[in-house]
Design a protein around this motif. Structure first.
Motif, PDB file in Angstrom:
ATOM      1  N   ASN A 146       0.859  -1.266   0.179  1.00 45.64           N
ATOM      2  CA  ASN A 146       0.158  -0.027  -0.064  1.00 45.64           C
ATOM      3  C   ASN A 146       0.642   1.124  -0.016  1.00 45.64           C
ATOM      4  OD1 ASN A 146      -2.744   0.171  -0.421  1.00 45.64           O
ATOM      5  ND2 ASN A 146      -3.260  -0.336   1.878  1.00 45.64           N
ATOM      6  N   VAL A 147       1.920   1.252  -0.683  1.00 41.45           N
ATOM      7  CA  VAL A 147       2.747   2.450  -0.626  1.00 41.45           C
ATOM      8  C   VAL A 147       2.419   2.914  -2.130  1.00 41.45           C
ATOM      9  CG1 VAL A 147       5.117   3.197  -1.038  1.00 41.45           C
ATOM     10  CG2 VAL A 147       4.698   1.473   0.845  1.00 41.45           C
ATOM     11  N   ILE A 148       2.288   4.339  -2.098  1.00 44.38           N
ATOM     12  CA  ILE A 148       2.061   4.967  -3.278  1.00 44.38           C
ATOM     13  C   ILE A 148       3.212   5.417  -4.009  1.00 44.38           C
ATOM     14  CG2 ILE A 148       0.961   7.123  -4.215  1.00 44.38           C
ATOM     15  CD1 ILE A 148      -1.186   6.587  -2.219  1.00 44.38           C
ATOM     16  N   GLY A 149       3.359   5.085  -5.400  1.00 43.19           N
ATOM     17  CA  GLY A 149       4.519   5.675  -5.998  1.00 43.19           C
ATOM     18  C   GLY A 149       4.035   6.940  -7.069  1.00 43.19           C
ATOM     19  N   THR A 150       4.698   7.919  -7.161  1.00 41.80           N
ATOM     20  CA  THR A 150       4.472   9.191  -7.932  1.00 41.80           C
ATOM     21  C   THR A 150       5.498   9.334  -8.757  1.00 41.80           C
ATOM     22  OG1 THR A 150       5.182  10.707  -6.457  1.00 41.80           O
ATOM     23  CG2 THR A 150       3.020  10.123  -6.230  1.00 41.80           C
ATOM     24  N   HIS A 151       5.188  10.058 -10.026  1.00 42.95           N
ATOM     25  CA  HIS A 151       6.175  10.511 -10.965  1.00 42.95           C
ATOM     26  C   HIS A 151       5.892  11.905 -11.559  1.00 42.95           C
ATOM     27  CE1 HIS A 151       4.173   8.971 -14.832  1.00 42.95           C
ATOM     28  NE2 HIS A 151       2.956   9.122 -14.079  1.00 42.95           N
ATOM     29  N   THR A 152       6.566  12.444 -12.459  1.00 36.91           N
ATOM     30  CA  THR A 152       6.434  13.700 -12.846  1.00 36.91           C
ATOM     31  C   THR A 152       6.477  13.983 -14.550  1.00 36.91           C
ATOM     32  OG1 THR A 152       8.791  14.022 -13.093  1.00 36.91           O
ATOM     33  CG2 THR A 152       7.833  14.609 -11.114  1.00 36.91           C
ATOM     34  N   PRO A 153       5.219  13.382 -14.941  1.00 38.62           N
ATOM     35  CA  PRO A 153       5.003  13.562 -16.430  1.00 38.62           C
ATOM     36  C   PRO A 153       4.693  14.936 -17.008  1.00 38.62           C
ATOM     37  CG  PRO A 153       3.023  12.644 -15.365  1.00 38.62           C
ATOM     38  CD  PRO A 153       4.129  12.668 -14.324  1.00 38.62           C
ATOM     39  N   HIS A 154       4.298  15.173 -18.137  1.00 35.74           N
ATOM     40  CA  HIS A 154       3.707  16.329 -18.624  1.00 35.74           C
ATOM     41  C   HIS A 154       4.815  17.552 -18.577  1.00 35.74           C
ATOM     42  CE1 HIS A 154       0.060  14.554 -18.644  1.00 35.74           C
ATOM     43  NE2 HIS A 154      -0.194  14.360 -17.347  1.00 35.74           N
ATOM     44  N   VAL A 155       5.510  17.737 -17.441  1.00 41.18           N
ATOM     45  CA  VAL A 155       6.218  19.054 -17.331  1.00 41.18           C
ATOM     46  C   VAL A 155       7.700  19.033 -18.144  1.00 41.18           C
ATOM     47  CG1 VAL A 155       5.300  19.710 -15.081  1.00 41.18           C
ATOM     48  CG2 VAL A 155       7.341  18.216 -15.004  1.00 41.18           C
ATOM     49  N   LEU A 156       8.016  17.698 -18.384  1.00 37.29           N
ATOM     50  CA  LEU A 156       9.082  17.643 -19.137  1.00 37.29           C
ATOM     51  C   LEU A 156       8.933  17.172 -20.571  1.00 37.29           C
ATOM     52  CD1 LEU A 156      10.595  14.285 -18.057  1.00 37.29           C
ATOM     53  CD2 LEU A 156       8.444  14.634 -18.456  1.00 37.29           C
ATOM     54  N   ASP A 157       7.793  17.242 -21.147  1.00 37.23           N
ATOM     55  CA  ASP A 157       7.648  16.376 -22.675  1.00 37.23           C
ATOM     56  C   ASP A 157       8.453  17.342 -23.685  1.00 37.23           C
ATOM     57  OD1 ASP A 157       5.902  14.809 -21.182  1.00 37.23           O
ATOM     58  OD2 ASP A 157       4.152  15.742 -21.984  1.00 37.23           O
ATOM     59  N   GLU A 158       8.402  18.757 -23.665  1.00 37.16           N
ATOM     60  CA  GLU A 158       8.662  19.419 -24.751  1.00 37.16           C
ATOM     61  C   GLU A 158      10.253  19.239 -24.609  1.00 37.16           C
ATOM     62  OE1 GLU A 158       7.190  20.469 -27.349  1.00 37.16           O
ATOM     63  OE2 GLU A 158       5.235  19.946 -26.495  1.00 37.16           O
ATOM     64  N   THR A 159      10.942  19.532 -23.595  1.00 37.18           N
ATOM     65  CA  THR A 159      12.231  19.542 -23.030  1.00 37.18           C
ATOM     66  C   THR A 159      13.229  18.258 -23.623  1.00 37.18           C
ATOM     67  OG1 THR A 159      11.882  21.193 -21.194  1.00 37.18           O
ATOM     68  CG2 THR A 159      13.982  19.917 -21.232  1.00 37.18           C
ATOM     69  N   THR A 214      13.095  23.211 -16.642  1.00 35.16           N
ATOM     70  CA  THR A 214      12.555  21.692 -16.415  1.00 35.16           C
ATOM     71  C   THR A 214      12.703  21.158 -15.128  1.00 35.16           C
ATOM     72  OG1 THR A 214      12.022  21.813 -18.747  1.00 35.16           O
ATOM     73  CG2 THR A 214      11.869  19.629 -17.742  1.00 35.16           C
ATOM     74  N   GLU A 215      14.002  21.042 -14.813  1.00 39.61           N
ATOM     75  CA  GLU A 215      14.409  20.314 -13.498  1.00 39.61           C
ATOM     76  C   GLU A 215      13.553  21.021 -12.245  1.00 39.61           C
ATOM     77  OE1 GLU A 215      15.914  17.092 -14.700  1.00 39.61           O
ATOM     78  OE2 GLU A 215      16.535  17.454 -12.585  1.00 39.61           O
ATOM     79  N   LEU A 216      13.538  22.159 -12.201  1.00 45.61           N
ATOM     80  CA  LEU A 216      12.720  22.921 -11.207  1.00 45.61           C
ATOM     81  C   LEU A 216      11.381  22.317 -11.265  1.00 45.61           C
ATOM     82  CD1 LEU A 216      12.816  24.776  -8.727  1.00 45.61           C
ATOM     83  CD2 LEU A 216      12.651  26.629 -10.285  1.00 45.61           C
ATOM     84  N   ALA A 217      10.906  22.346 -12.168  1.00 48.10           N
ATOM     85  CA  ALA A 217       9.333  22.032 -12.639  1.00 48.10           C
ATOM     86  C   ALA A 217       9.241  20.722 -12.069  1.00 48.10           C
ATOM     87  CB  ALA A 217       8.753  22.304 -13.847  1.00 48.10           C
ATOM     88  N   MET A 218      10.029  19.561 -12.463  1.00 45.00           N
ATOM     89  CA  MET A 218       9.942  18.386 -12.019  1.00 45.00           C
ATOM     90  C   MET A 218      10.139  18.045 -10.493  1.00 45.00           C
ATOM     91  SD  MET A 218      12.086  16.997 -15.218  1.00 45.00           S
ATOM     92  CE  MET A 218      11.932  15.023 -14.430  1.00 45.00           C
ATOM     93  N   ALA A 219      11.231  18.839  -9.973  1.00 44.51           N
ATOM     94  CA  ALA A 219      11.491  18.728  -8.765  1.00 44.51           C
ATOM     95  C   ALA A 219      10.145  19.252  -7.747  1.00 44.51           C
ATOM     96  CB  ALA A 219      12.814  19.514  -8.335  1.00 44.51           C
ATOM     97  N   MET A 220       9.710  20.280  -8.278  1.00 41.92           N
ATOM     98  CA  MET A 220       8.696  20.776  -7.397  1.00 41.92           C
ATOM     99  C   MET A 220       7.369  19.862  -7.436  1.00 41.92           C
ATOM    100  SD  MET A 220       9.089  23.448  -5.629  1.00 41.92           S
ATOM    101  CE  MET A 220       7.521  23.870  -4.950  1.00 41.92           C
ATOM    102  N   ARG A 221       7.184  19.227  -8.694  1.00 40.57           N
ATOM    103  CA  ARG A 221       5.954  18.546  -8.939  1.00 40.57           C
ATOM    104  C   ARG A 221       6.259  17.242  -7.886  1.00 40.57           C
ATOM    105  NH1 ARG A 221       2.127  17.468 -12.695  1.00 40.57           N
ATOM    106  NH2 ARG A 221       1.996  19.826 -12.840  1.00 40.57           N
ATOM    107  N   ALA A 222       7.295  16.821  -7.900  1.00 41.46           N
ATOM    108  CA  ALA A 222       7.723  15.717  -7.322  1.00 41.46           C
ATOM    109  C   ALA A 222       7.359  16.185  -5.661  1.00 41.46           C
ATOM    110  CB  ALA A 222       8.953  15.230  -7.332  1.00 41.46           C
ATOM    111  N   ALA A 223       7.949  17.214  -5.386  1.00 38.73           N
ATOM    112  CA  ALA A 223       7.569  17.342  -3.754  1.00 38.73           C
ATOM    113  C   ALA A 223       6.200  17.681  -3.577  1.00 38.73           C
ATOM    114  CB  ALA A 223       8.373  18.855  -3.649  1.00 38.73           C
ATOM    115  N   GLU A 224       5.499  18.063  -4.257  1.00 39.76           N
ATOM    116  CA  GLU A 224       3.949  18.504  -3.989  1.00 39.76           C
ATOM    117  C   GLU A 224       3.324  17.014  -4.125  1.00 39.76           C
ATOM    118  OE1 GLU A 224       3.875  22.687  -6.565  1.00 39.76           O
ATOM    119  OE2 GLU A 224       2.947  20.790  -7.506  1.00 39.76           O
ATOM    120  N   ASN A 225       3.668  16.075  -5.007  1.00 40.08           N
ATOM    121  CA  ASN A 225       3.146  14.678  -4.948  1.00 40.08           C
ATOM    122  C   ASN A 225       3.334  14.220  -3.843  1.00 40.08           C
ATOM    123  OD1 ASN A 225       1.948  14.702  -7.514  1.00 40.08           O
ATOM    124  ND2 ASN A 225       3.871  14.104  -8.357  1.00 40.08           N
TER     125      ASN A 225
END
Ligand code: DGY
Length: 324
Positions: A93-106, A298-309
């Motif tokens: 029951n451990v949730i895994g999360t990732h960071t799609p969308h924010v890196l697509d264009e990069t 993009t790294e900042l966007a991914m890092a923030m998204r991961a923190a929010e998740n």
């Protein structure tokens, strides 16, 4: 009380500041990748883990979960989550999360850059100029590359990033597009004129073959000896997915035997790749160190998204990007 978390991924000031509002952070302070035995010891009291996919990060598997009895969430700063043993996470029951969308264009920018660099031999010819080898006697034909515009690109894995690459290829370079994917993508067919085909015909017809598929049990070593043999001898092979989606030894042999013309690689079976690896000795192989999403924005966007998740799960909320 603040939630205890462990970060194996480096934290920028901005992300650290956000996480500290909600969490008590423990972090690996040593050089390079955290040794597995240290990580396992550190996890005994944490509820969250902040990490990344790719071979640079350790596997989140049964052994790790056994050492982390309080763990609720593992948040990846990456779109890829092949470091997750999904069965084991689900069972605990451990949730895994990732960071799609924010890196697509990069990532699409990098994939296309690698394709262009490989086709026009940019790193090789850059070395040629800088080492003083460019002389009045240099034959222009020795610098010839391969046209990208108007040629045929075969994309293996038409997800969001695959589509962003297709957009560049179709509208920027007037390329013909073939794609192979688990399911058909009618929108990509309509928008970019991409033609769906089976893997064998994509390999036979493409001037450039580009791997953009996630690494799953189905895509493990999807491209091997037989697949390289199907490609045109003039074909160039680009991999921006994961090193394990191809048989790397088969790629070495295909290049050595002239079964394909060149390769552009962002990812490798083992990362970092061994410095004496045969791929690194070939002038027709362009390499970069797994930098698909490596821009500051993009790294900042991914890092923030991961923190929010991560924080969302610890607060009992639904994260934006669960993997299951
Ligand atoms: C990811 O996020 O999984 C990619 O490997 C970025 O390069």
């Amino acid at each position: 009380m603040k939630h205890k978390i462990y970060a194996t991924y480096p934290l920028t000031e901005e992300v650290k500041h956000f996480l500290e509002e909600h969490c008590k952070i423990k972090q690996w302070g040593g050089e390079g990748r955290i040794p597995r035995e240290v990580l396992l010891r550190e996890l005994n009291d944490v509820e969250g883990m902040y990490t990344a996919g790719g071979t640079m990060a350790g596997m989140i598997d049964q052994e790790l979960l056994d050492h982390a009895p309080n763990l609720k969430v593992v948040s990846n700063v990456s779109v890829g989550f092949n470091n997750f043993d999904l069965e084991a996470l689900k069972k605990r029951n451990v949730i895994g999360t990732h960071t799609p969308h924010v890196l697509d264009e990069t990532v699409a920018d990098l994939a296309f850059g690698l394709l262009l660099a490989t086709a026009r031999r940019i790193p090789e010819l850059d070395r040629f100029v800088k080492t003083g080898s460019w002389k009045t006697t240099t034959k222009y034909s020795d610098t010839y590359g391969k046209d990208v515009h108007g040629s045929t690109l075969g994309i293996i894995g038409m997800g969001r990033i695959g589509e962003a690459i297709a957009k560049r290829a179709r509208f920027g370079f007037d390329m013909d597009l073939l794609y192979y994917n688990r399911s058909r993508k009618p929108e990509a067919e309509e928008r970019y004129g991409a033609e769906y085909c089976d893997l064998a015909s994509l390999l036979q017809r493409s001037d450039f073959v580009l791997m953009m598929t996630p690494l799953t049990p189905d895509t493990y070593k999807l491209i091997g000896k037989e697949e390289f043999l199907l490609m045109k001898k003039s074909a160039m092979f680009i991999n921006v997915s994961r090193g394990q989606t191809i048989d790397e030894q088969a790629l070495v042999e295909a290049l050595q035997n002239g079964e394909i013309a060149a390769a552009g690689l962002d990812v490798f079976e083992q990362e970092p790749i061994e410095p004496d690896h045969p791929l690194l000795k070939m002038p027709n192989v362009v390499t970069v160190p797994h930098i698909g999403s490596a821009t500051a924005q993009t790294e900042l966007a991914m890092a923030m998204r991961a923190a929010e998740n991560l924080v969302a799960v610890l607060q009992g909320k639904k994260p934006l990007n669960p993997v299951q």
